[in-house]
Motif scaffolding. Sequence first.
Motif, PDB file in Angstrom:
ATOM      1  N   ALA A 147       0.787  -1.238   0.000  1.00 35.76           N
ATOM      2  CA  ALA A 147       0.000   0.000   0.000  1.00 35.76           C
ATOM      3  C   ALA A 147       0.817   1.285   0.000  1.00 35.76           C
ATOM      4  O   ALA A 147       0.243   2.347  -0.226  1.00 35.76           O
ATOM      5  CB  ALA A 147      -0.941   0.016   1.220  1.00 35.76           C
ATOM      6  N   THR A 148       2.115   1.234   0.248  1.00 31.85           N
ATOM      7  CA  THR A 148       2.836   2.500   0.447  1.00 31.85           C
ATOM      8  C   THR A 148       4.050   2.661  -0.465  1.00 31.85           C
ATOM      9  O   THR A 148       4.992   3.368  -0.131  1.00 31.85           O
ATOM     10  CB  THR A 148       3.272   2.658   1.915  1.00 31.85           C
ATOM     11  OG1 THR A 148       4.195   1.606   2.246  1.00 31.85           O
ATOM     12  CG2 THR A 148       2.092   2.639   2.854  1.00 31.85           C
ATOM     13  N   THR A 149       4.035   2.035  -1.613  1.00 28.83           N
ATOM     14  CA  THR A 149       5.164   2.160  -2.537  1.00 28.83           C
ATOM     15  C   THR A 149       5.418   3.614  -2.924  1.00 28.83           C
ATOM     16  O   THR A 149       6.560   4.098  -2.882  1.00 28.83           O
ATOM     17  CB  THR A 149       4.924   1.319  -3.804  1.00 28.83           C
ATOM     18  OG1 THR A 149       4.941  -0.070  -3.452  1.00 28.83           O
ATOM     19  CG2 THR A 149       5.993   1.576  -4.849  1.00 28.83           C
ATOM     20  N   ALA A 150       4.377   4.327  -3.298  1.00 28.74           N
ATOM     21  CA  ALA A 150       4.548   5.722  -3.732  1.00 28.74           C
ATOM     22  C   ALA A 150       4.961   6.619  -2.569  1.00 28.74           C
ATOM     23  O   ALA A 150       5.797   7.510  -2.726  1.00 28.74           O
ATOM     24  CB  ALA A 150       3.262   6.231  -4.369  1.00 28.74           C
ATOM     25  N   TYR A 151       4.377   6.396  -1.397  1.00 26.58           N
ATOM     26  CA  TYR A 151       4.752   7.154  -0.198  1.00 26.58           C
ATOM     27  C   TYR A 151       6.224   6.938   0.129  1.00 26.58           C
ATOM     28  O   TYR A 151       6.976   7.896   0.363  1.00 26.58           O
ATOM     29  CB  TYR A 151       3.879   6.719   0.970  1.00 26.58           C
ATOM     30  CG  TYR A 151       4.342   7.188   2.322  1.00 26.58           C
ATOM     31  CD1 TYR A 151       4.068   8.478   2.757  1.00 26.58           C
ATOM     32  CD2 TYR A 151       5.036   6.339   3.181  1.00 26.58           C
ATOM     33  CE1 TYR A 151       4.489   8.920   4.003  1.00 26.58           C
ATOM     34  CE2 TYR A 151       5.456   6.760   4.427  1.00 26.58           C
ATOM     35  CZ  TYR A 151       5.182   8.051   4.834  1.00 26.58           C
ATOM     36  OH  TYR A 151       5.599   8.483   6.067  1.00 26.58           O
ATOM     37  N   ALA A 152       6.652   5.673   0.135  1.00 28.60           N
ATOM     38  CA  ALA A 152       8.039   5.346   0.464  1.00 28.60           C
ATOM     39  C   ALA A 152       8.996   5.975  -0.544  1.00 28.60           C
ATOM     40  O   ALA A 152      10.051   6.500  -0.178  1.00 28.60           O
ATOM     41  CB  ALA A 152       8.218   3.829   0.510  1.00 28.60           C
TER      42      ALA A 152
END
Length: 259
Positions: A147-152
């Motif tokens: 769920a957090t690829t773009a955030y990371a």
Amino acid sequence: MTGFLTLEGKRALITSGTRGAGAATVALFRELGAHVLTAARSRSDTLSEAMFVAADLTTTEGCATLTAAVHERLGGVDVVVHMLGGSSAPAGGFAALGDADWAKELDLNLMAAVRLDRELVPAMVEQGRGVVIHVTSIQRELPLPEATTAYAAAKAALSTYSKSLSKEVSPKGVRVVRVSPGWIETEASVRLAERLAKDAGTDYEGGKRIIMNSLGGIPIGRPSTPEEVANLIAFLASDRAATITGAEYVIDGGTVPTV
């Protein structure tokens, strides 16, 4: 009074200061004597009108509004703390992320800091002093692909940008440092733990364990509190950290398992 940490008289901008670690940082900076201005999309009932600006910092217009308020209300700035961040991207891994999802994560977690620094750091350089603190995330090293690829990825970009900025402006008197939190027990994370606990048929502590297990465990057995993160930020903003620049300080209870 040399035995006490102080931010007496410092003019500080803290973004996203109405909840969680941002609110804790605003409260601590005020307690330590700083003149604080903060911004978010909506105001908390605990903040006075004078110290709050309503602005959407994911837009160039919102950053311009906040910049103008900094000059008008503070007459300049000595400390900028970029607390703004988060993720609303859908679950489903990389294939679920469209261009709009990527743009939203980058505007929130990277570009708001870039735009505000571009407006505010030159005046710090001109006055020969200042501190910029970028709040990144351990997910730049420990991404959660569901769920957090773009955030990371956005936080990783923020960290690299921050290091580059430090190399440029530190010789001119402006320190630039990073704070990299792990899981913080904020209002939002409490709600998440409660929802996970309900779905799993367990209690709140059980919900917290589900989150900690998803991170690979937290050696100290609990998340950080907003106040603990604020303590680290306040120290780094203070004159006691006068030779610290270009560094990243992890506050994650030992979550990241590598050197």
